[in-house]
Design a protein around this motif. Structure first.
Motif, PDB file in Angstrom:
ATOM      1  N   HIS A   1      26.909 -40.109   8.736  1.00 13.66           N
ATOM      2  CA  HIS A   1      27.734 -40.980   8.033  1.00 13.66           C
ATOM      3  C   HIS A   1      28.298 -40.184   6.779  1.00 13.66           C
ATOM      4  O   HIS A   1      29.445 -40.169   6.529  1.00 13.66           O
ATOM      5  N   LEU A   2      27.436 -39.393   6.193  1.00 10.37           N
ATOM      6  CA  LEU A   2      27.892 -38.782   5.116  1.00 10.37           C
ATOM      7  C   LEU A   2      28.803 -37.684   5.405  1.00 10.37           C
ATOM      8  O   LEU A   2      29.722 -37.065   4.895  1.00 10.37           O
TER       9      LEU A   2
ATOM     10  N   THR B   1      25.161 -52.944   1.695  1.00 16.71           N
ATOM     11  CA  THR B   1      23.680 -52.854   1.968  1.00 16.71           C
ATOM     12  C   THR B   1      23.379 -54.239   1.897  1.00 16.71           C
ATOM     13  O   THR B   1      22.246 -54.563   2.502  1.00 16.71           O
TER      14      THR B   1
ATOM     15  N   GLY C   1      22.265 -41.864   8.977  1.00  6.94           N
ATOM     16  CA  GLY C   1      22.814 -42.005   7.547  1.00  6.94           C
ATOM     17  C   GLY C   1      23.482 -40.454   7.159  1.00  6.94           C
ATOM     18  O   GLY C   1      24.537 -40.593   6.669  1.00  6.94           O
ATOM     19  N   GLY C   2      22.756 -39.496   7.492  1.00  9.96           N
ATOM     20  CA  GLY C   2      23.516 -37.950   7.449  1.00  9.96           C
ATOM     21  C   GLY C   2      24.614 -37.908   8.025  1.00  9.96           C
ATOM     22  O   GLY C   2      25.643 -37.456   7.681  1.00  9.96           O
TER      23      GLY C   2
ATOM     24  N   MET D   1      19.861 -45.543   4.603  1.00  9.15           N
ATOM     25  CA  MET D   1      20.797 -45.386   5.738  1.00  9.15           C
ATOM     26  C   MET D   1      21.851 -46.351   5.504  1.00  9.15           C
ATOM     27  O   MET D   1      23.200 -45.914   5.735  1.00  9.15           O
TER      28      MET D   1
ATOM     29  N   THR E   1      29.685 -50.339  -1.395  1.00 15.06           N
ATOM     30  CA  THR E   1      28.482 -49.678  -0.937  1.00 15.06           C
ATOM     31  C   THR E   1      27.546 -50.717  -1.145  1.00 15.06           C
ATOM     32  O   THR E   1      26.711 -50.864  -0.080  1.00 15.06           O
TER      33      THR E   1
ATOM     34  N   LEU F   1      28.902 -45.890   2.087  1.00 11.28           N
ATOM     35  CA  LEU F   1      29.730 -44.967   1.574  1.00 11.28           C
ATOM     36  C   LEU F   1      30.977 -44.223   2.476  1.00 11.28           C
ATOM     37  O   LEU F   1      31.915 -44.020   2.116  1.00 11.28           O
TER      38      LEU F   1
ATOM     39  N   CYS G   1      24.446 -44.817   2.924  1.00 14.55           N
ATOM     40  CA  CYS G   1      25.209 -43.966   3.577  1.00 14.55           C
ATOM     41  C   CYS G   1      26.243 -44.552   4.320  1.00 14.55           C
ATOM     42  O   CYS G   1      27.490 -43.960   4.410  1.00 14.55           O
TER      43      CYS G   1
END
Length: 262
Positions: free
Chosen positions: A237-238, A164, A234-235, A180, A160, A186, A183
């Motif tokens: 992807h989480l 990035t 990003g959220g 972002m 991860t 991850l 995420c």
């Protein structure tokens, strides 16, 4: 003895990865930013895949074993499943984002139709697949094969961070961009860990990028606030990472094996 073997493996693998890293960065760094030649940038990106094949041969492995890309009916289903998950996640994020005011409807977009539309969608599928696969090979698949680094939570975190930092031309956009990308990394790393194959990560990565391009055919959806939109993506992807954690048990093995026709 084990430490000595691991050291030899790293001395063999790291120079190969550095060459692939330089080639991966060249489409934007040389083609787009320095020479400003889109055709050259596209050619350099396409050149990454045969280069990755040669690198796998240099390491004594086939493409499938070197980068956790072994193919089977199960892998095809995993690719299709994560691709579909990403399409659904992107559509849901866009719809909820419009409802919550994160995005707004912009100017209407002229729509192709018939064969023109089919051709555009096919081109977008290819256009998003190649860079997604290339980056997944560089930041995840390659490191699934390095001896002595088992694929697990620590591997997910390491790849991860690497994913990035690999976005060298976007790091200047600031901390929300970094968050972002973390995420994203991850989610894609979790897909490899739980699915046991890089194809699971490729499906998520490709599906998200493809859905983003196709949404542009449907309309213009500018973000009201760029950092909020980054947090929203990003959220999403989480959420995908959590779904995979719940749906799949950790894979028993992702590691490369000696070349055997693969």
């Amino acid at each position: 003895m084990v430490r000595a073997e691991a050291g030899r493996a790293w001395r063999q693998w790291l120079p190969v990865w550095l060459l692939l890293f330089a080639l991966y960065q060249s489409p934007e760094g040389i083609g787009a930013r320095w020479l400003r030649q889109d055709a050259l940038a596209a050619g350099l990106m396409l050149a990454f895949l045969p280069a990755a094949w040669l690198a796998a041969r240099q390491l004594g492995l086939g493409m499938g074993n070197a980068y956790a890309l072994r193919w089977s009916g199960q892998r095809a289903r995993q690719l299709a499943g994560t691709f579909g998950l990403a399409l659904a996640a992107k559509a849901t994020a866009l719809a909820l984002g419009l409802y919550c005011g994160i995005y707004r409807s912009g100017e209407p977009v002229a729509q192709p139709s018939g064969l023109a539309l089919a051709g555009t969608v096919a081109w977008l599928a290819f256009y998003t697949f190649v860079p997604s696969l290339a980056e997944d090979i560089l930041t995840r698949g390659f490191w699934a094969g390095v001896p002595g680094w088992p694929v697990g939570p620590a591997w997910v975190l390491g790849t991860t961070l690497l994913y990035t930092l690999n976005h060298v031309f976007r790091l200047g956009l600031g901390p929300w961009e970094w968050a972002m990308l973390l995420c994203f990394g991850l989610a894609y790393g979790t897909a490899v860990w739980r699915g046991g194959t890089l194809w699971a990560a490729v499906g998520l990565h490709w599906g998200w990028n493809f859905a983003g391009q196709v949404s542009g055919l449907l309309g213009d959806w500018p973000a009201v606030d760029a950092d909020l939109a980054r947090a929203w993506s990003g959220g999403a992807h989480l959420v995908m990472a959590a779904i995979l954690l719940l749906a799949w048990r950790p894979a028993t093995s992702v590691a490369a094996t000696p070349k055997d026709g693969g």
